[in-house]
Scaffold this motif. Structure first.
Motif, mmCIF file in Angstrom:
data_model
loop_
_atom_site.group_PDB
_atom_site.id
_atom_site.type_symbol
_atom_site.label_atom_id
_atom_site.label_comp_id
_atom_site.label_asym_id
_atom_site.label_seq_id
_atom_site.Cartn_x
_atom_site.Cartn_y
_atom_site.Cartn_z
ATOM 1 N N ILE B 403 0.860 -1.186 0.000
ATOM 2 C CA ILE B 403 0.000 0.000 0.000
ATOM 3 C C ILE B 403 0.893 1.231 0.000
ATOM 4 O O ILE B 403 1.732 1.398 0.898
ATOM 5 C CB ILE B 403 -0.924 0.023 1.237
ATOM 6 N N ARG B 404 0.756 2.041 -1.040
ATOM 7 C CA ARG B 404 1.588 3.240 -1.152
ATOM 8 C C ARG B 404 0.838 4.450 -0.618
ATOM 9 O O ARG B 404 -0.359 4.599 -0.867
ATOM 10 C CB ARG B 404 1.948 3.485 -2.621
ATOM 11 N N MET B 405 1.588 5.295 0.067
ATOM 12 C CA MET B 405 1.021 6.564 0.506
ATOM 13 C C MET B 405 1.269 7.603 -0.580
ATOM 14 O O MET B 405 2.278 7.534 -1.286
ATOM 15 C CB MET B 405 1.671 7.009 1.825
ATOM 16 N N PRO B 406 0.370 8.561 -0.718
ATOM 17 C CA PRO B 406 0.566 9.571 -1.768
ATOM 18 C C PRO B 406 1.765 10.465 -1.451
ATOM 19 O O PRO B 406 2.137 10.628 -0.285
ATOM 20 C CB PRO B 406 -0.743 10.375 -1.724
ATOM 21 N N ASP B 407 2.366 11.019 -2.489
ATOM 22 C CA ASP B 407 3.465 11.967 -2.282
ATOM 23 C C ASP B 407 2.980 13.114 -1.408
ATOM 24 O O ASP B 407 1.890 13.651 -1.621
ATOM 25 C CB ASP B 407 3.942 12.528 -3.622
ATOM 26 N N GLY B 408 3.798 13.456 -0.445
ATOM 27 C CA GLY B 408 3.416 14.541 0.457
ATOM 28 C C GLY B 408 2.449 14.100 1.546
ATOM 29 O O GLY B 408 2.059 14.897 2.399
ATOM 30 N N GLY B 409 2.042 12.847 1.505
ATOM 31 C CA GLY B 409 1.129 12.340 2.519
ATOM 32 C C GLY B 409 1.880 11.850 3.730
ATOM 33 O O GLY B 409 3.033 12.207 3.946
ATOM 34 N N PRO B 410 1.240 11.013 4.535
ATOM 35 C CA PRO B 410 1.896 10.505 5.742
ATOM 36 C C PRO B 410 3.134 9.684 5.390
ATOM 37 O O PRO B 410 3.194 9.047 4.330
ATOM 38 C CB PRO B 410 0.819 9.629 6.382
ATOM 39 N N THR B 411 4.123 9.678 6.271
ATOM 40 C CA THR B 411 5.313 8.859 6.068
ATOM 41 C C THR B 411 5.065 7.462 6.630
ATOM 42 O O THR B 411 4.099 7.232 7.367
ATOM 43 C CB THR B 411 6.521 9.453 6.793
ATOM 44 N N HIS B 434 17.680 -1.119 -1.102
ATOM 45 C CA HIS B 434 19.101 -1.400 -0.879
ATOM 46 C C HIS B 434 19.778 -0.278 -0.104
ATOM 47 O O HIS B 434 20.649 -0.522 0.719
ATOM 48 C CB HIS B 434 19.817 -1.601 -2.212
ATOM 49 N N ALA B 435 19.404 0.949 -0.369
ATOM 50 C CA ALA B 435 20.065 2.076 0.285
ATOM 51 C C ALA B 435 19.000 3.052 0.735
ATOM 52 O O ALA B 435 17.953 3.176 0.094
ATOM 53 C CB ALA B 435 21.036 2.739 -0.693
ATOM 54 N N PRO B 436 19.267 3.732 1.852
ATOM 55 C CA PRO B 436 18.305 4.750 2.256
ATOM 56 C C PRO B 436 18.259 5.857 1.212
ATOM 57 O O PRO B 436 19.143 5.973 0.366
ATOM 58 C CB PRO B 436 18.871 5.253 3.584
ATOM 59 N N GLY B 437 17.228 6.639 1.229
ATOM 60 C CA GLY B 437 17.122 7.703 0.234
ATOM 61 C C GLY B 437 15.699 8.179 0.169
ATOM 62 O O GLY B 437 14.876 7.876 1.030
ATOM 63 N N ASP B 438 15.416 8.914 -0.876
ATOM 64 C CA ASP B 438 14.115 9.552 -0.999
ATOM 65 C C ASP B 438 13.171 8.601 -1.738
ATOM 66 O O ASP B 438 12.827 8.822 -2.894
ATOM 67 C CB ASP B 438 14.299 10.865 -1.764
ATOM 68 N N HIS B 439 12.756 7.552 -1.059
ATOM 69 C CA HIS B 439 11.933 6.533 -1.703
ATOM 70 C C HIS B 439 10.460 6.825 -1.517
ATOM 71 O O HIS B 439 10.078 7.506 -0.571
ATOM 72 C CB HIS B 439 12.244 5.159 -1.107
ATOM 73 N N PRO B 440 9.622 6.262 -2.402
ATOM 74 C CA PRO B 440 8.180 6.323 -2.170
ATOM 75 C C PRO B 440 7.858 5.686 -0.819
ATOM 76 O O PRO B 440 8.525 4.734 -0.406
ATOM 77 C CB PRO B 440 7.596 5.474 -3.309
ATOM 78 N N GLN B 441 6.853 6.207 -0.145
ATOM 79 C CA GLN B 441 6.480 5.697 1.170
ATOM 80 C C GLN B 441 5.407 4.627 1.005
ATOM 81 O O GLN B 441 4.443 4.809 0.262
ATOM 82 C CB GLN B 441 5.933 6.835 2.026
#
Lengths: 471, 471
Positions: B403-411, B434-441
Motif C-alpha cells: 500500500i503506497r502513501m501519496p506523495d506529500g502524505g503521511p510517512t 538497498h540504500a536509504p534515500g528519498d523513496h516512495p512511502q
C-alpha cells in the motif's frame, strides 16, 4: 586437468579440479562421475598403473584415491576383476542412471566408524513423542521461531546435560543446530577470521568445515595422554577444537593435567575451547569424565548431538555458548537457515523429559559395550602374540577402536585391499592426519554400525582380513 | 560506541557495533539487550530526542530504530507512556530474565508479511503421513544420507513441480534445503566470489545472506513491469535473484518481455538466474504463470519451500540446480550440515504423493483469496477517493499487498506509530530498499498470518489506523 577416457573403453570426460590436491581432485572427479551416472555400476576402472600414466600422477596417488572410494563405497575391489564401480541401493523410480545413484551400496560388513546401529532407532516411541508434543503445542510453533531453537528442548537439555555431563547451561545460552558440523561452522563464523587448532589426527571433515568458513587451521598434536593442550600457549591460536572425553580417532581421554592446561590457556589467553562431546554418553568401564565446559563455562563452547545416541538423520545437535559469543552465533544461525526444524525439537524434548532418551542411551551403552568386548576377544589371537603384532588403542568407550599395525608391517592400503576382498569396510587412519607424511599405519574399526544380527559375521570377516596380514 | 544508561534510570550498558550502520547498530544493541533480559519487559525507553542527544545520533535515526523494533515486536508504543519493552510469550520455566526472553510477544493484530496462517497446519494428517512414512522406511534412512536429501521427496517434487509450476527437474538435480535462506546461501557459496544482483526493493535478509557468504550485492531496480531484467547486460553480474511470479514486495509479475530478457541474458552472458518462487502456488485470478526455470533449465536455479504453504517451522525447501552447479552445491550442503533432517522429508514425500499437499494448498488458496478480497473491500473507502489517496499495488496473488502513501502524505513512520497505537503490526517498505534515500512511502500488509477468527478485527484495526492519516 581434464582427460577423456576412450583409451579404457570408457567414453568419460573426467574434470579434475586443479585447485584441489592431486589425490583429492581425482577422488572428487571419480565420485562425481559415479554419482551422476557417467560411470555406471559394474564399469571396470583402468588399472592404477595405466591411469597414473595417462594422468601423469604417481601410481600411489591413484591407488590411494581408489582405496578411498572403495572405503566410501563408490568402488568395489572385485577379486580377479580389479576395481569396478559399485552397485547402488534403491534405484530411482524413473530408472535413469543419474537418478539411480542415490547412496553407495552398503558394504556387506560395514565397520566404518561414525554411525551407530540405526536399526535400533525407537521409531514407535519417537512417533508417540511426536504425537504428544504436536498435539500439545500452540500453533505458533509452526511459524518462524527463535534462532536458538525451541525453548522446550533447550530447557530439557539444560537439565540433561547438567545431570549427565556436568555441563553448566541455562536454556538461554543453548543453540540448537543441525548436528555437529553446523555447530562448528557457526562457531567458526562467529569467531570471524580466526586461527583454530584442530587435533592431529582428528576428523578430516572438520578441517574442511573450518576452512570453508574463513578460519585458518593449525594442527594440535595428539599423544597417548590426549591432545597436546600444553602446546597451546606456543601456537598463537584463537580457538581449539578438542574431544576430551574420547579423542577421535585415537580413543584416549584427556588427562587431568592436560584439562587444566587447556582451561588455563583459555583463561589466560582469552581463547575459545570447542568441546566436541560426540560420544560422551558411552563410557563402559567407569562413570564418564564430565565435560571440560563445567570447569570454565565462560571459555568453552560445548557441542553434543543425537547422531551417536539416536540417529544421524535427525540432524539434531546443541551447543552451549559462552555469553560473549552468543549474539554472533545467533546471528550466524539466523543467516544460515533461520533456525533448526521445530517438530523434531519438540519431539526430542518430549522424549527427554519422558525419560525415553535416558532408557534408550542406557540400552545402547550395554549393547555397544558388549560389542567392544566381542571385538577385542575376536582379535585377541592377533593382538596378544609376540611383538610386532597388532595393537588396539583407546579407552573402553564410544563406538570405535584404533588398531595400529606394527612398524614395518602391512600398510593401511594393504589392509584396505584385503578388507575389500573380504567385503568388509573400515576406516583408515591416513585421512585423519593434517598432512601426508610418514605416519604410523592404522585402521579405525567402528563397531556401532552393523545391525545386531550382522555383527558376528562382520567380526569374522575383519578377523580373516587381518589374519592374512599379520604372522 | 558504548554507553551506559543510568541517565535514564536504567543500569544498561549498550554496546553498539561500530561496524554496523548507525541505525542498524542501535537496533541490534537494543534487540540484544531485550533478548538477554538486560532490558526487562515494560521498561520505558528514553524519548528519541534524549537518546539521540546522548548517542550523538540524529533523532530520525533513533526514531527509525524504535519503529523497526516496534514492528518486530521487541518494543511497544504505549499511548501516553512512550515506548516500552514488550512483554514476552511463554516465559522460561526457571523464571530468569535471560531465559524468559524467547520470542517477542505476538502483536494483537499481526499483519506483518512473511508467514502463512499456521493455525491451519494439518497436524493430524501430518502425523499420519509421518507414521506411514517411518513405518515403511528401511532403517538406513536413519543414518547419514545423500547431501541432496531423501530420494522419495526429490522424486515426489520432480513430479509436483513439473505439474504445478512447469519446472523441468530430474530427482538427481534437486537438493533439499532448510528453507529458502539456506538455498540462497548454498548457491552463493557454490558461485564462489561473485557479484549478484538482487531486486530493489527486495528482501533485506537476502542481501545479508548473500554478503555473509562472500558475494557482492548490486541492486536491480524494480518497476511496475517487475524487475528491470533489461538492465542486466549493463550490470556485469554473475547471477541475479528474481521473484518472477510475484515480486516481493511490489507484487508485480515479470512481463513476458522481461522474462525473455532475463533468459537471453543468462544464455548469452552465462549468468545464473536464482528464481525465488516463494508463493507461486497462490494466484487467484488465473492459472499461475509457470516458472522461468522451464524456459532455461541450464541457466536457472529454481527455489521453493513449504514456508508459505505449510509452515515455516518445518524448514523444508528445495532447489532445482543446473548441472554445472550441482557438484559445488552438494559440496556446500555437505559442509553446512551433511543433509537436511530426513524424517520431515519422508513425511512430506508421503503427504505429496498421497495428494494431501495438493488438497491443503487448494484450501489455502481459497482462504487467502477471500482474505485478499476482504482486505481490498475494507480499504476501498480509503483507496477509491479522489487522489491523492492510498493505492494498493500487486496482482491477485500471494499473501501480501503493498500500500503506497501519496506523495506529500503521511510517512511510513507516521503509519507505523499510528498502527502501534491500534496494536496492529505491519511491514514497512523502507527496509526493502538497498540504500536509504528519498523513496516512495509504503507499507506491506501480510494478510496470511492471523488465525481466521482474528482476521476481521485485524482489518478493522488496519482501517482505523489508515483512516487517521488520509483525509
Amino acid at each position: 586437468m581434464s582427460i577423456d577416457w576412450p583409451t579404457f573403453g570408457l567414453d568419460l570426460h573426467l574434470e579434475i579440479d586443479p585447485g584441489a590436491g592431486r589425490r583429492a581432485g581425482l577422488e572428487r572427479a571419480l565420485r562425481s562421475a559415479v554419482r551422476d551416472g557417467r560411470l555406471a555400476p559394474d564399469t571396470r576402472l583402468p588399472a592404477t598403473r595405466r591411469l597414473a600414466d595417462e594422468l601423469g600422477l604417481a601410481r600411489g596417488t591413484v591407488r590411494a584415491a581408489y582405496d578411498q572410494l572403495i572405503a566410501e563405497g563408490y568402488l568395489t575391489a572385485r577379486p580377479g576383476a580389479g576395481t569396478v564401480v559399485a552397485g547402488f541401493v534403491r534405484p530411482g523410480p524413473d530408472g535413469t542412471a543419474a537418478d539411480a545413484v542415490l547412496a553407495p551400496v552398503r558394504p556387506r560388513h560395514d565397520l566404518r566408524p561414525g554411525s551407530p546401529d540405526v536399526s535400533t532407532f525407537p521409531t514407535a516411541a519417537w512417533l508417540r513423542s511426536a504425537r504428544r508434543a504436536l498435539t500439545a503445542a500452540p500453533s505458533e510453533v509452526y511459524g518462524y521461531g527463535d534462532p536458538r531453537g525451541q525453548i522446550e528442548l533447550r530447557t530439557a537439555l539444560a537439565e540433561y546435560l547438567g545431570r549427565t555431563r556436568g555441563v553448566l547451561a541455562r536454556p538461554g545460552q543453548i543453540v540448537i543446530t543441525n548436528g555437529y558440523v553446523q555447530a562448528l561452522a557457526l562457531l567458526t563464523r562467529a569467531l570471524g577470521p580466526a586461527v583454530i587448532a584442530l587435533e592431529d589426527p582428528g576428523v578430516a571433515n572438520h578441517r574442511e568445515v573450518v576452512r570453508h568458513n574463513g578460519a585458518r587451521v593449525v594442527p594440535l598434536p595428539v599423544d597417548e595422554l590426549g591432545a597436546r593442550t600444553d602446546l597451546l600457549d606456543s601456537l598463537e591460536v584463537d580457538a581449539v577444537e578438542v574431544s576430551p572425553a574420547h579423542q577421535y580417532p585415537t580413543g584416549h581421554t584427556l588427562t587431568a593435567a592436560r584439562r587444566r592446561a587447556l582451561v588455563d590457556w583459555a583463561r589466560e589467553d582469552g581463547g575459545l575451547v570447542i568441546e566436541n562431546d560426540y560420544d560422551g554418553e558411552f563410557r563402559y568401564d567407569r562413570q564418564p569424565v564430565g565435560a571440560v565446559q563445567g570447569m570454565a563455562p565462560d571459555h568453552v563452547a560445548y557441542v553434543g548431538t543425537v547422531s551417536k545416541t539416536l540417529a544421524p538423520a535427525l540432524r539434531l545437535g546443541w551447543m552451549v555458548v559462552p555469553h560473549r559469543l552468543l549474539e554472533p552465533v545467533i546471528e550466524a544461525k539466523r543467516l544460515a537457515d533461520h533456525h533448526t526444524e521445530a517438530l523434531g525439537q519438540l519431539t526430542l524434548a518430549d522424549f527427554i523429559t519422558g525419560h525415553g532418551y535416558d532408557r534408550h542411551v542406557r540400552a545402547c551403552r550395554l549393547r555397544y559395550r558388549r560389542r567392544r568386548d566381542l571385538l577385542l576377544a575376536r582379535l585377541r589371537p592377533l593382538t596378544d602374540g609376540l611383538p610386532p603384532g597388532l595393537t588396539v588403542h583407546g579407552i573402553a568407550a564410544g563406538l570405535h577402536v584404533l588398531i595400529r599395525m606394527p612398524d614395518g608391517g602391512p600398510t593401511e592400503g594393504d589392509v584396505l585391499r584385503e578388507a575389500a576382498a573380504h567385503e568388509v569396510a573400515i576406516g583408515r587412519l591416513a585421512d585423519r592426519w593434517h598432512a601426508p607424511g610418514d605416519h604410523p599405519q592404522g585402521i579405525i574399526v567402528g563397531y556401532g554400525t552393523p545391525p545386531g544380527n550382522a555383527y558376528s559375521a562382520a567380526l569374522d570377516a575383519l578377523h580373516d582380513t587381518l589374519r592374512q596380514l599379520v604372522p
